[in-house]
Design a protein around this motif. Structure first.
Motif, PDB file in Angstrom:
ATOM      1  N   UNK A   8       0.857  -1.194   0.000  1.00 35.68           N
ATOM      2  CA  UNK A   8       0.000   0.000   0.000  1.00 35.68           C
ATOM      3  C   UNK A   8       0.887   1.236   0.000  1.00 35.68           C
ATOM      4  N   UNK A   9       0.768   2.059  -1.021  1.00 39.79           N
ATOM      5  CA  UNK A   9       1.699   3.179  -1.209  1.00 39.79           C
ATOM      6  C   UNK A   9       1.690   4.158  -0.043  1.00 39.79           C
ATOM      7  N   UNK A  10       0.521   4.433   0.532  1.00 39.43           N
ATOM      8  CA  UNK A  10       0.475   5.408   1.624  1.00 39.43           C
ATOM      9  C   UNK A  10       1.205   4.900   2.865  1.00 39.43           C
ATOM     10  N   UNK A  11       1.266   3.585   3.044  1.00 34.17           N
ATOM     11  CA  UNK A  11       1.993   3.037   4.190  1.00 34.17           C
ATOM     12  C   UNK A  11       3.484   3.309   4.041  1.00 34.17           C
ATOM     13  N   UNK A  12       4.040   2.999   2.891  1.00 40.71           N
ATOM     14  CA  UNK A  12       5.477   3.215   2.693  1.00 40.71           C
ATOM     15  C   UNK A  12       5.812   4.703   2.619  1.00 40.71           C
ATOM     16  N   UNK A  13       4.940   5.487   2.013  1.00 40.43           N
ATOM     17  CA  UNK A  13       5.174   6.931   1.938  1.00 40.43           C
ATOM     18  C   UNK A  13       5.158   7.549   3.330  1.00 40.43           C
ATOM     19  N   UNK A  14       4.210   7.114   4.140  1.00 41.15           N
ATOM     20  CA  UNK A  14       4.154   7.629   5.510  1.00 41.15           C
ATOM     21  C   UNK A  14       5.449   7.327   6.252  1.00 41.15           C
ATOM     22  N   UNK A  15       5.931   6.099   6.146  1.00 36.71           N
ATOM     23  CA  UNK A  15       7.161   5.737   6.855  1.00 36.71           C
ATOM     24  C   UNK A  15       8.360   6.496   6.298  1.00 36.71           C
ATOM     25  N   UNK A  16       8.356   6.790   4.999  1.00 34.19           N
ATOM     26  CA  UNK A  16       9.426   7.624   4.429  1.00 34.19           C
ATOM     27  C   UNK A  16       9.460   8.990   5.115  1.00 34.19           C
ATOM     28  N   UNK A  33       8.085   9.797   8.020  1.00 33.10           N
ATOM     29  CA  UNK A  33       8.409   9.611   9.434  1.00 33.10           C
ATOM     30  C   UNK A  33       9.913   9.438   9.626  1.00 33.10           C
ATOM     31  N   UNK A  34      10.564   8.707   8.717  1.00 31.13           N
ATOM     32  CA  UNK A  34      12.017   8.514   8.805  1.00 31.13           C
ATOM     33  C   UNK A  34      12.764   9.832   8.649  1.00 31.13           C
ATOM     34  N   UNK A  35      12.249  10.720   7.810  1.00 27.59           N
ATOM     35  CA  UNK A  35      12.862  12.040   7.648  1.00 27.59           C
ATOM     36  C   UNK A  35      12.778  12.814   8.963  1.00 27.59           C
ATOM     37  N   UNK A  36      11.606  12.822   9.559  1.00 29.44           N
ATOM     38  CA  UNK A  36      11.444  13.524  10.836  1.00 29.44           C
ATOM     39  C   UNK A  36      12.351  12.914  11.900  1.00 29.44           C
ATOM     40  N   UNK A  37      12.488  11.598  11.903  1.00 30.99           N
ATOM     41  CA  UNK A  37      13.385  10.910  12.842  1.00 30.99           C
ATOM     42  C   UNK A  37      14.833  11.362  12.656  1.00 30.99           C
ATOM     43  N   UNK A  48       4.246  13.448   1.521  1.00 31.55           N
ATOM     44  CA  UNK A  48       4.294  11.995   1.433  1.00 31.55           C
ATOM     45  C   UNK A  48       5.093  11.462   0.250  1.00 31.55           C
ATOM     46  N   UNK A  49       5.367  12.319  -0.736  1.00 33.66           N
ATOM     47  CA  UNK A  49       6.111  11.858  -1.911  1.00 33.66           C
ATOM     48  C   UNK A  49       6.596  13.078  -2.693  1.00 33.66           C
ATOM     49  N   UNK A  50       6.971  12.866  -3.943  1.00 36.83           N
ATOM     50  CA  UNK A  50       7.486  13.966  -4.764  1.00 36.83           C
ATOM     51  C   UNK A  50       6.564  14.334  -5.920  1.00 36.83           C
ATOM     52  N   UNK A  51       5.303  13.952  -5.779  1.00 34.81           N
ATOM     53  CA  UNK A  51       4.304  14.293  -6.786  1.00 34.81           C
ATOM     54  C   UNK A  51       3.660  15.625  -6.403  1.00 34.81           C
ATOM     55  N   UNK A  52       3.989  16.672  -7.148  1.00 39.17           N
ATOM     56  CA  UNK A  52       3.477  18.003  -6.822  1.00 39.17           C
ATOM     57  C   UNK A  52       1.955  18.087  -6.933  1.00 39.17           C
ATOM     58  N   UNK A  53       1.344  17.174  -7.687  1.00 40.12           N
ATOM     59  CA  UNK A  53      -0.111  17.208  -7.863  1.00 40.12           C
ATOM     60  C   UNK A  53      -0.863  16.414  -6.795  1.00 40.12           C
ATOM     61  N   UNK A  54      -0.144  15.683  -5.960  1.00 39.61           N
ATOM     62  CA  UNK A  54      -0.779  14.894  -4.896  1.00 39.61           C
ATOM     63  C   UNK A  54      -1.348  15.850  -3.845  1.00 39.61           C
ATOM     64  N   UNK A  55      -2.653  15.707  -3.540  1.00 31.45           N
ATOM     65  CA  UNK A  55      -3.273  16.623  -2.580  1.00 31.45           C
ATOM     66  C   UNK A  55      -2.575  16.585  -1.220  1.00 31.45           C
ATOM     67  N   UNK A  56      -1.982  15.452  -0.873  1.00 33.32           N
ATOM     68  CA  UNK A  56      -1.311  15.333   0.426  1.00 33.32           C
ATOM     69  C   UNK A  56      -0.106  16.253   0.526  1.00 33.32           C
ATOM     70  N   UNK A  57       0.459  16.631  -0.618  1.00 34.50           N
ATOM     71  CA  UNK A  57       1.598  17.550  -0.634  1.00 34.50           C
ATOM     72  C   UNK A  57       1.180  18.999  -0.797  1.00 34.50           C
TER      73      UNK A  57
END
Length: 458
Positions: free
Chosen positions: A257-265, A267-271, A328-337
């Protein structure tokens, strides 16, 4: 803020949180008490000279109770109740829930004792669990049309009054970033995960060794952060419930599930840039606020409920604080970003089992007074310091975090998605997140913990 404890998931109830392209889902507790009676606070003046609200004289002398699970506005609610009593003759007793207690458990206890409050400020999940059996149907109330997009629909009925909008994201202190970079920081210039990392690296180069404050509390990790995996599925509450259902049923593989791995990415940055990296589970919540206000850090993942802590640390209302998305990723069109999460986090339920008709009428009038009285409108924003979910309220919040959310909601730069999860979700998976934060587990174990939790649910 009072710790958020979610009620048991009620799978039989179809929950639809009506949408506006906005958001949070959840609110938990403050690590410190912003209602310290020994602390001197600046009183925001309320203009009581104009009040066109029509009061029902037949309700004079009625006593009602309001259970408050939002600890940081206890004193404010008492002031609001007192002002309403001056005008209406209806006495409102505001009952606090002890910090750390479950609002749901408290409500069940009060119902079992035959003495429930007339009104109760609850989390959305608590309302879903209790409303159809216990609450008055408020669908026909006048204020419903003013709260479009922020009411909670339960099988076609509205049983609760949305008290406020709250949001969360990566809080920034603009002055600290400006000073470190030697140029003015434009928050809109950061639109992807890589761009956020590049900014963090620049700050490190300029002398801010670890520019991120990161709370270790299980409610912050297990709800405010982890729940992004549900709430960013498509940015809607229906979408959040779909992904939860798919995880429970086995239709969705969390490992892919992409959102799971993106979230951990993320979170790892914040860590990696965490100021408490050497002892992440020893981080003190109030110290996080101090570090952000003093410039030891530039970012803190949190919500607008953190303002009292930041203010106590020395921040001023005219300082430039705001929110970046949880990239959550590098997609500028993703609403999460592009957006932060902001939603109606606290709901007021009216008792339909024990309250008399007169008490119910007084409870309804008090809620309408908050929405339609010039005094109630002011006090909701200025005294309680919350973001109003009612489109007729002309007042804007004073603190910079709430102002930023208010602006983003009105500019459609916030998404309204609330995940409805069981009452132990934040504690069980918060503990798993703490283990991951401390480097005592890896991704596979973290993902397995989430899957294992849902496998155990009915």
């Amino acid at each position: 803020m009072g710790k958020k404890v979610l009620a048991k998931l009620v799978s039989a109830v179809l929950v639809t949180v009506l949408m506006m392209t906005a958001l949070t889902g959840c609110r938990f507790g403050f690590a410190s008490d912003p209602d310290d009676p020994n602390e001197e606070s600046k009183e925001v003046p309320i203009d009581t000279s104009v009040d066109t609200f029509e009061y029902d004289g037949a309700l004079k002398g009625t006593n009602i109770t309001l259970l408050n699970t939002k600890a940081e506005i206890q004193v404010a609610l008492e002031k609001m109740g007192a002002e309403y009593e001056k005008k209406s003759g209806v006495h409102v007793e505001v009952m606090p829930v002890t910090d750390g207690d479950s609002p749901y458990t408290k409500m069940v206890s009060l119902y079992n004792s035959g003495n429930p409050p007339t009104l109760a400020i609850l989390d959305t999940t608590d309302v879903i669990a209790l409303a159809e059996e216990k609450a008055v149907d408020l669908s026909a109330e006048k204020w419903v049309s003013e709260a479009e997009g922020y009411t909670t629909d339960i099988n076609g009925k509205i049983y609760s009054f949305p008290l406020c909008i709250e949001g969360r994201g990566i809080i920034y202190n603009k002055a600290v970033i400006d000073k470190a970079l030697g140029t003015e920081f434009d928050p809109a210039s950061v639109t992807t995960q890589d761009e956020f990392v590049a900014l963090l690296d620049k700050l490190v180069e300029k002398g801010i060794e670890r520019p991120v404050s990161m709370a270790k509390e299980d409610w912050s990790l297990g709800a405010h952060q982890l729940q992004y995996i549900y709430e960013t599925y498509d940015g809607t509450s229906d979408g959040a419930q779909k992904v939860i259902g798919d995880i429970k049923s086995g239709k969705m593989d969390l490992a892919t599930y992409s959102r799971m791995s993106e979230f951990l990415d993320t979170f790892d940055i914040l860590k990696k840039y965490n100021v408490a990296q050497k002892d992440p589970l020893g981080a003190d919540y109030d110290e996080m606020a101090i570090d952000l206000a003093d410039g030891k850090t530039a970012f803190w993942f949190n919500g607008n409920w953190a303002w009292p802590n930041i203010s106590e640390a020395g921040a001023k209302e005219d300082d430039e604080y705001g929110f970046l998305p949880y990239f959550l990723n590098n997609d500028k069109s993703d609403f999460a970003n592009q957006m932060i999460q902001a939603s109606p986090s606290k709901q007021v339920m009216l008792d339909g089992q024990v309250a008399t008709e007169k008490e119910q009428a007084a409870g309804k009038e008090f809620l309408n007074w908050i929405v339609f009285s010039e005094i109630g409108q002011q006090m909701l924003v200025k005294t309680c310091n919350v973001i109003p979910p009612f489109k007729n309220n002309p007042f804007e919040p004073a603190d910079p975090l709430s102002r930023d959310i208010y602006t983003k909601v009105h500019e459609q730069k916030a998404f309204n998605s609330s995940a409805i999860v069981p009452n132990d979700h934040w504690a069980v998976l918060g503990a798993a997140m703490q283990k991951y934060l401390a480097g005592r587990s890896g991704r596979d174990e973290m993902i397995s913990s989430v899957q294992g939790y849902w496998d155990e649910q009915e």
